[in-house]
Design a protein around this motif. Structure first.
Motif, PDB file in Angstrom:
ATOM      1  N   HIS A  91       0.864  -1.191   0.000  1.00  0.00           N
ATOM      2  CA  HIS A  91       0.000   0.000   0.000  1.00  0.00           C
ATOM      3  C   HIS A  91       0.890   1.227   0.000  1.00  0.00           C
ATOM      4  O   HIS A  91       1.716   1.386   0.916  1.00  0.00           O
TER       5      HIS A  91
ATOM      6  N   PHE B 274      -4.855  -1.764  13.564  1.00  0.00           N
ATOM      7  CA  PHE B 274      -3.895  -1.274  12.561  1.00  0.00           C
ATOM      8  C   PHE B 274      -4.551  -0.218  11.665  1.00  0.00           C
ATOM      9  O   PHE B 274      -3.965   0.826  11.374  1.00  0.00           O
ATOM     10  N   LEU B 275      -5.778  -0.535  11.227  1.00  0.00           N
ATOM     11  CA  LEU B 275      -6.441   0.368  10.266  1.00  0.00           C
ATOM     12  C   LEU B 275      -6.665   1.769  10.855  1.00  0.00           C
ATOM     13  O   LEU B 275      -6.586   2.760  10.128  1.00  0.00           O
TER      14      LEU B 275
ATOM     15  N   PHE C 191      -3.419   3.341  10.111  1.00  0.00           N
ATOM     16  CA  PHE C 191      -3.295   3.513   8.658  1.00  0.00           C
ATOM     17  C   PHE C 191      -4.123   4.722   8.212  1.00  0.00           C
ATOM     18  O   PHE C 191      -3.671   5.544   7.408  1.00  0.00           O
TER      19      PHE C 191
ATOM     20  N   LEU D  37      -6.147  -6.415  12.852  1.00  0.00           N
ATOM     21  CA  LEU D  37      -6.275  -5.657  11.601  1.00  0.00           C
ATOM     22  C   LEU D  37      -6.994  -4.334  11.860  1.00  0.00           C
ATOM     23  O   LEU D  37      -6.587  -3.284  11.357  1.00  0.00           O
TER      24      LEU D  37
ATOM     25  N   ASP E  63      -9.689  -3.308  -0.056  1.00  0.00           N
ATOM     26  CA  ASP E  63      -8.942  -3.587   1.176  1.00  0.00           C
ATOM     27  C   ASP E  63      -9.707  -3.096   2.386  1.00  0.00           C
ATOM     28  O   ASP E  63     -10.925  -2.926   2.334  1.00  0.00           O
ATOM     29  N   SER E  64      -9.001  -2.910   3.481  1.00  0.00           N
ATOM     30  CA  SER E  64      -9.553  -2.436   4.751  1.00  0.00           C
ATOM     31  C   SER E  64     -10.296  -3.550   5.485  1.00  0.00           C
ATOM     32  O   SER E  64     -10.075  -4.720   5.224  1.00  0.00           O
TER      33      SER E  64
ATOM     34  N   GLU F  62      -7.801 -12.486   5.175  1.00  0.00           N
ATOM     35  CA  GLU F  62      -6.739 -12.092   6.107  1.00  0.00           C
ATOM     36  C   GLU F  62      -7.192 -12.467   7.518  1.00  0.00           C
ATOM     37  O   GLU F  62      -6.411 -13.005   8.307  1.00  0.00           O
TER      38      GLU F  62
ATOM     39  N   ASP G  38       3.336  -5.500   2.312  1.00  0.00           N
ATOM     40  CA  ASP G  38       2.052  -4.906   2.712  1.00  0.00           C
ATOM     41  C   ASP G  38       2.187  -3.423   3.070  1.00  0.00           C
ATOM     42  O   ASP G  38       1.812  -2.566   2.275  1.00  0.00           O
TER      43      ASP G  38
ATOM     44  N   HIS H 292      -8.289  -8.030  -1.295  1.00  0.00           N
ATOM     45  CA  HIS H 292      -7.873  -8.574   0.000  1.00  0.00           C
ATOM     46  C   HIS H 292      -9.001  -9.471   0.493  1.00  0.00           C
ATOM     47  O   HIS H 292     -10.137  -8.997   0.681  1.00  0.00           O
TER      48      HIS H 292
HETATM   49  N1  HPA Z   1      -5.442  -5.354   5.069  1.00  0.00           N
HETATM   50  C1  HPA Z   1      -6.485  -4.596   4.802  1.00  0.00           C
HETATM   51  N2  HPA Z   1      -6.384  -3.315   4.526  1.00  0.00           N
HETATM   52  C2  HPA Z   1      -5.192  -2.746   4.518  1.00  0.00           C
HETATM   53  C3  HPA Z   1      -4.069  -3.492   4.785  1.00  0.00           C
HETATM   54  C4  HPA Z   1      -4.209  -4.854   5.072  1.00  0.00           C
HETATM   55  O1  HPA Z   1      -3.254  -5.615   5.339  1.00  0.00           O
HETATM   56  N3  HPA Z   1      -3.023  -2.638   4.697  1.00  0.00           N
HETATM   57  C5  HPA Z   1      -3.508  -1.431   4.374  1.00  0.00           C
HETATM   58  N4  HPA Z   1      -4.822  -1.497   4.272  1.00  0.00           N
END
Ligand code: HPA
Ligand code: ZN
Length: 348
Positions: free
Chosen positions: A19, A57-58, A61, A54, A173-174, A204, A283, A201
């Protein structure tokens, strides 16, 4: 650095799951936040880069993404992403960008695509490394904004707008939890009709049913992550028989999804032994303290791979890419040749 790590760094590598926002240098995060009046909770963004899932993390992100305010910011991000990748042997990349939150606050897709393409072109002139774009739908925004993004992209392509020639395909994604990938069928159908390549995606943090929906409902030619695929032996066999690529990100699965406590427990080697076209990718390298050298080095060490195994992984990246036949042949030749030369140096 050991001779082996240095050889892995120099081995030409393909990356299909990266990304562009996840490559942003911490210093660029801070500078763009200052320029665009975005408040960061800390002066050192790397302090935020630890995740339990995840979805946590988002959150980070999205904060990082939010510092991109105009066309010049996208150009800078794209340029730096290539320069930083080249240091780790990047030879070719198909990179995601996910503009949902920028479109939502009034940025124009035309400016985002033009900016990204401008930065990639400048970096390509300087380094010779080509990077193409995949426009990702952000699942969290739902199917409506996803379809609108594809409609706007199609409009820009038809008008020959600046940078659209760099956009090869559509991705998704996301967040995965609580989202049905089938809801995005209309957007993917339109993209397919317009000649865009498709990937998404899936799996995951969700079961293989979503992976199946990715290929059968969304028409995807590749699946990003696909971590749960082997839970379904029949679907796995289809991926093997049809050579449907997976863009696997083993270290990301440890650091972002917390899918396994240690890299040694990741199914990557079992995926490859099963005959899957399982490529190797970072990633979101800048948000997970990673780079392509470390991805290759850690995987080689964790799974006891040989030098030739690592060259084979790099070559699988070419097979899974959307390069045309001539470019794929040339890149395959370059990886094979460099792989042999570097391998011979190691055994001297
Ligand atoms: N998964 C889903 N969305 C994302 C990811 C990911 O690994 N990285 C950045 N956006
Ligand atoms: Zn990803």
């Amino acid at each position: 650095m050991t001779a082996l790590t240095s050889a892995l760094q120099r081995l030409p590598k393909v990356e299909l799951h990266c990304h562009v926002e996840g490559t942003m240098r911490p210093s660029t995060v801070v500078e763009l936040a200052g320029k665009n009046g975005i408040a960061l909770p800390t002066e050192d963004p790397t302090q935020l880069y630890r995740y339990t899932s995840l979805d946590t993390f988002l959150e980070i992100f999205w904060l990082v993404q939010s510092v991109l305010g105009d066309r010049d910011d996208w150009a800078r991000l794209a340029y730096e992403s290539v320069v930083d990748g080249v240091e780790h042997g990047l030879a070719y990349r198909e990179t995601f960008f996910t503009p949902a939150r920028h479109l939502d606050v009034g940025q124009d897709l035309a400016d985002i695509v033009a900016g990204l393409a401008e930065g990639l072109a400048a970096a390509e002139d300087e380094t010779g490394v080509r990077v193409m774009l995949i426009a990702d739908i952000d699942r969290a925004y739902g199917p409506g904004p996803g379809l609108e993004m594809v409609e706007r992209l199609v409009e820009l392509r038809r008008a020959g707008a600046a940078g659209t020639e760099r956009v090869l395909g559509l991705g998704l994604d996301s967040t995965e939890l609580g989202v049905d990938p089938r809801d995005f069928a209309a957007a993917f159908e339109l993209a397919g009709r317009e000649g865009l390549r498709r990937t998404s995606h899936q799996g995951e943090v969700t079961p293989p049913t979503t992976i199946q929906a990715g290929i059968d409902v969304l028409g995807c030619e590749r699946i990003d992550h696909g971590l749960s695929l082997m839970d379904d032996p029949e679907l796995t066999q289809r991926f093997v028989d049809e050579r449907i690529p997976l863009t696997v990100c083993p270290n990301s699965n440890i650091r972002i999804a917390n899918a396994f406590p240690r890299l040694e427990e990741h199914p990557y080697p079992r995926m490859r032994e099963r005959g899957l076209l399982a490529t190797l990718n970072t990633d979101d390298p800048a948000l997970t303290d990673l780079d392509l050298t470390e991805e290759y080095r850690s995987v080689m060490e964790a799974f006891g791979y040989t030098w030739n195994d690592m060259v084979a992984i790099a070559l699988d990246g070419v097979e899974a890419s959307w390069l045309d036949d001539d470019d794929a042949r040339a890149l395959r030749g370059r990886i094979t040749e460099e792989g042999e030369r570097l391998g011979a140096e190691l055994t001297d």
